[in-house]
Scaffold this motif. Structure first.
Motif, PDB file in Angstrom:
ATOM      1  N   GLY A 109     -30.596 -51.852 -11.717  1.00  0.00           N
ATOM      2  CA  GLY A 109     -30.153 -50.814 -12.546  1.00  0.00           C
ATOM      3  C   GLY A 109     -30.805 -50.906 -14.222  1.00  0.00           C
TER       4      GLY A 109
ATOM      5  N   PHE B 297     -28.828 -50.637 -17.769  1.00  0.00           N
ATOM      6  CA  PHE B 297     -27.580 -50.669 -18.711  1.00  0.00           C
ATOM      7  C   PHE B 297     -27.003 -50.702 -20.079  1.00  0.00           C
ATOM      8  CE2 PHE B 297     -28.523 -54.613 -17.747  1.00  0.00           C
ATOM      9  CZ  PHE B 297     -27.946 -55.608 -19.081  1.00  0.00           C
TER      10      PHE B 297
ATOM     11  N   ALA C  10     -22.751 -48.180 -20.365  1.00  0.00           N
ATOM     12  CA  ALA C  10     -22.596 -47.622 -19.254  1.00  0.00           C
ATOM     13  C   ALA C  10     -23.699 -48.054 -18.377  1.00  0.00           C
ATOM     14  CB  ALA C  10     -23.609 -46.243 -20.032  1.00  0.00           C
TER      15      ALA C  10
ATOM     16  N   GLN D 107     -26.122 -47.421 -15.258  1.00  0.00           N
ATOM     17  CA  GLN D 107     -26.782 -46.454 -13.631  1.00  0.00           C
ATOM     18  C   GLN D 107     -28.012 -47.665 -12.549  1.00  0.00           C
ATOM     19  OE1 GLN D 107     -29.133 -44.002 -16.164  1.00  0.00           O
ATOM     20  NE2 GLN D 107     -27.527 -42.232 -16.209  1.00  0.00           N
TER      21      GLN D 107
ATOM     22  N   THR E  51     -28.918 -49.098  -8.451  1.00  0.00           N
ATOM     23  CA  THR E  51     -28.811 -48.370  -6.636  1.00  0.00           C
ATOM     24  C   THR E  51     -28.552 -49.121  -6.193  1.00  0.00           C
ATOM     25  OG1 THR E  51     -30.825 -49.475  -6.083  1.00  0.00           O
ATOM     26  CG2 THR E  51     -30.534 -46.348  -7.141  1.00  0.00           C
TER      27      THR E  51
ATOM     28  N   ARG F  14     -26.686 -44.782  -4.954  1.00  0.00           N
ATOM     29  CA  ARG F  14     -27.097 -44.720  -6.119  1.00  0.00           C
ATOM     30  C   ARG F  14     -25.580 -43.818  -7.048  1.00  0.00           C
ATOM     31  NH1 ARG F  14     -32.044 -43.876  -8.136  1.00  0.00           N
ATOM     32  NH2 ARG F  14     -32.532 -43.759  -5.921  1.00  0.00           N
TER      33      ARG F  14
ATOM     34  N   GLU G 166     -23.285 -43.873 -10.863  1.00  0.00           N
ATOM     35  CA  GLU G 166     -23.385 -44.011 -12.715  1.00  0.00           C
ATOM     36  C   GLU G 166     -22.156 -45.397 -12.690  1.00  0.00           C
ATOM     37  OE1 GLU G 166     -24.377 -40.117 -14.131  1.00  0.00           O
ATOM     38  OE2 GLU G 166     -26.560 -39.690 -13.314  1.00  0.00           O
TER      39      GLU G 166
ATOM     40  N   ASN H 295     -18.047 -42.382 -12.296  1.00  0.00           N
ATOM     41  CA  ASN H 295     -19.000 -41.551 -12.540  1.00  0.00           C
ATOM     42  C   ASN H 295     -18.966 -40.424 -11.425  1.00  0.00           C
ATOM     43  OD1 ASN H 295     -17.312 -41.979 -15.487  1.00  0.00           O
ATOM     44  ND2 ASN H 295     -19.574 -41.942 -16.204  1.00  0.00           N
ATOM     45  N   LYS H 296     -20.282 -40.915 -10.893  1.00  0.00           N
ATOM     46  CA  LYS H 296     -21.032 -40.475  -9.560  1.00  0.00           C
ATOM     47  C   LYS H 296     -21.700 -41.891  -8.762  1.00  0.00           C
ATOM     48  CE  LYS H 296     -24.647 -36.887  -9.009  1.00  0.00           C
ATOM     49  NZ  LYS H 296     -25.571 -36.312  -9.307  1.00  0.00           N
TER      50      LYS H 296
ATOM     51  N   ASN I 163     -16.092 -40.432  -6.210  1.00  0.00           N
ATOM     52  CA  ASN I 163     -15.986 -40.629  -7.693  1.00  0.00           C
ATOM     53  C   ASN I 163     -14.712 -41.422  -7.723  1.00  0.00           C
ATOM     54  OD1 ASN I 163     -14.132 -38.372  -8.729  1.00  0.00           O
ATOM     55  ND2 ASN I 163     -15.695 -37.812  -8.151  1.00  0.00           N
TER      56      ASN I 163
END
Length: 529
Positions: A247, A249, A257, A259, A261, A281, A283, A296-297, A310
């Protein structure tokens, strides 16, 4: 010959005097180089971090250029942050070493290629303490007198403090870091290997860090790309599999933050020990001030079933983490969830499931299934029971409920049924309420419990059928005998029969539940009175 001897004597004396002079100069340079270089190091660090710097040990050798080593280096937070309680050094180094040419003594700023560091600890004070640093004026701590191209660190730690007594500080073990282009006003490029505690494994990250915010280190920027391979989940009680994740960051040290997998091709729960492929996957935001992670997701796929989630992973001091998730399954395969969680082989049913649930996992050392609790609602369409005995009973029940008892025999054409209801789960047991099971010719309203090990199977409720009791038997004389009974089970134009489903996963039992019918009568009598 006497003249030649005299010349060589003067040459020897000159060489000896030269050696003595060089020795004296070298001794003077060594004695002077130590304090000079130590002063340069302290002044450079003070100017860079705008803070007080202390050093316990500093050694200089001039045998091969300038070789410097030292230890006990401490860089503190600004004075007002220290006064607020951040008394530990922001940066502490057990040992450092670097090498440069002799010309470095006479050139400012001195240029150093690589600094080797072991035992680096970075302590980021809690945000509440850093907020105390509100003075607009900056102390002058001198000039940058040493320029470094690269810093190589081994056995390091990054600790982000938290003022909340119920939160543990966020502690990262940094096995190896290489930082390049270490300038005062530009981001530093880094290549780092971090040790992740749970699940155990090494995280490799490459990116940029900084510029370092001397007044508020936690606000220093960080970006990068990470890979996390071959992390064994089995040490976490109750789950198993090998995790891999990649991922990106970015953000600040105290709020990053992420993101990426994550894949676990053989994810399993010990309630079933049936490995299933799991792909996600996600976030997320990692709050370094609290150690909390906010998902968040999350888009996930278990087997052939896709779902979303979430929530948050909240740090609890001395105990671990609380995991709270909201899960939404729009249209999945019920058999995928059953295969993951239930020992029954094959799974008890197949069908299309829609579900919304809240997942809570409390901290502790118990197995995951012992800490897990669920609460939600679901609906299953196109249900087919994998156990032929169960499916036969459902098929025959449907035919009888439609008033066609003659065809109600084992091997009858399979019917597809549907189910919906609410559920909770704790201690390895699923408790169902308002469970509505619908099939051609009738529907069943039930409550009950089902254990994930398949050992407990107990439901009771009411069957409402289109046909009357007397119309559900194939024998004509039995049908005549049951006609007087029809009024006792008639309600609102249909037949209502109390039933119970119990037994085990391999031998379920279906039968009348007159005890609950009597209770309903008693309750009705109480209400009437």
């Amino acid at each position: 010959m006497p003249r030649r001897r005299g010349v060589w004597r003067w040459v020897a004396i000159s060489v000896l005097l030269g050696v003595i002079v060089l020795g004296i100069v070298g001794e003077v340079m060594v004695h002077r180089a130590g304090p000079i270089l130590k002063g340069r190091v302290i002044e450079t660090l003070s100017a860079r971090f705008r803070s007080r710097v202390e050093m316990d040990d500093f050694q200089v050798s001039l045998l091969r250029g300038i070789e410097v080593s030292g230890g006990g280096l401490r860089i503190y937070a600004p004075d007002d942050v220290v006064a607020a309680g951040a008394t530990e050094p922001v940066i502490a180094i057990k040992h450092f070493a670097f090498h440069t040419g002799l010309a470095g003594l006479f050139i400012k700023p001195m240029h150093v290629g690589t600094v080797h560091v072991t035992g680096l600890e970075i302590h980021i004070p809690p945000k509440q303490m850093r907020a105390q640093n509100t003075q607009p004026k900056r102390k002058r701590f001198g000039k940058m007198k040493i320029v470094v191209d690269e810093i190589v660190c081994d056995d390091s730690r990054l600790i982000i403090g938290n003022i909340n007594p119920n939160k543990d500080p966020k502690d990262f073990e940094l096995q190896h870091i290489v930082m390049q282009d270490v300038g005062p006003n530009a981001p530093w490029q880094y290549d780092a290997t971090l040790v992740n505690a749970i699940p155990k494994g090494n995280i490799h990250a490459v990116g940029s860090f900084g510029p370092w915010d001397a007044e508020s280190p936690g606000d220093s920027s960080i970006t990068g790309h990470y890979t996390f391979d071959h992390a064994d989940l089995n040490p976490i009680k109750g789950i198993g599999g090998m995790l891999s994740s990649i991922g990106e960051f970015g953000g600040q040290l105290n709020r990053i933050a992420v993101q990426g997998t994550a894949d676990v091709p053989d994810f399993s729960l010990d309630t079933a020990n049936h490995p299933m492929p799991l792909h996600t996957r996600f976030e997320a935001v990692v709050d370094g001030t609290s150690g909390d992670t906010y998902l968040n997701k999350v888009d996930a796929k278990l087997g052939e079933t896709s779902f979303m989630a979430n929530g948050a992973i909240v740090n609890v001091k001395g105990k671990g983490h609380i995991i709270d998730l909201d899960v939404d399954v729009p249209a999945g395969r019920i058999q995928d969830f059953l295969q993951l969680a239930v020992k029954t082989e094959p799974v008890i049913m197949s069908g299309v499931v829609g579900m919304k649930a809240h997942v809570h996992i409390r901290p502790g050392k118990e197995r995951v299934i012992e800490k897990l609790s669920l609460k939600g609602a679901f609906g299953i369409q196109q249900i087919h029971f994998t156990n032929p005995k169960v499916q036969d009973k459902v098929d025959m029940l449907s035919l009888r409920a439609q008033g066609d008892p003659k065809d109600a025999k084992p091997g009858a054409e399979d019917v597809r049924s549907q189910m919906k209801g609410a559920f909770t789960m704790s201690a390895g047991k699923l408790n169902f309420s308002n469970l509505a099971y619908t099939l051609p010719g009738g529907n069943i309203q039930m409550d009950g419990v089902y254990s994930l090990d398949g050992a407990q199977f107990d439901f009771h409720g009411k069957v409402r059928t289109d046909a009357k009791i007397s119309q559900m038997v194939a024998s004509r004389w039995k049908s005549w005998l049951l006609k007087p009974v029809d009024p006792f089970f008639s309600k609102n134009g249909s037949t209502e029969i109390p039933v119970r489903v119990s037994g085990t996963k391999s031998e379920p039992k279906f039968g009348l539940d007159l005890r609950h019918k009597d209770k309903d009568k008693d309750n009705a009598g109480v209400v009437t009175k």
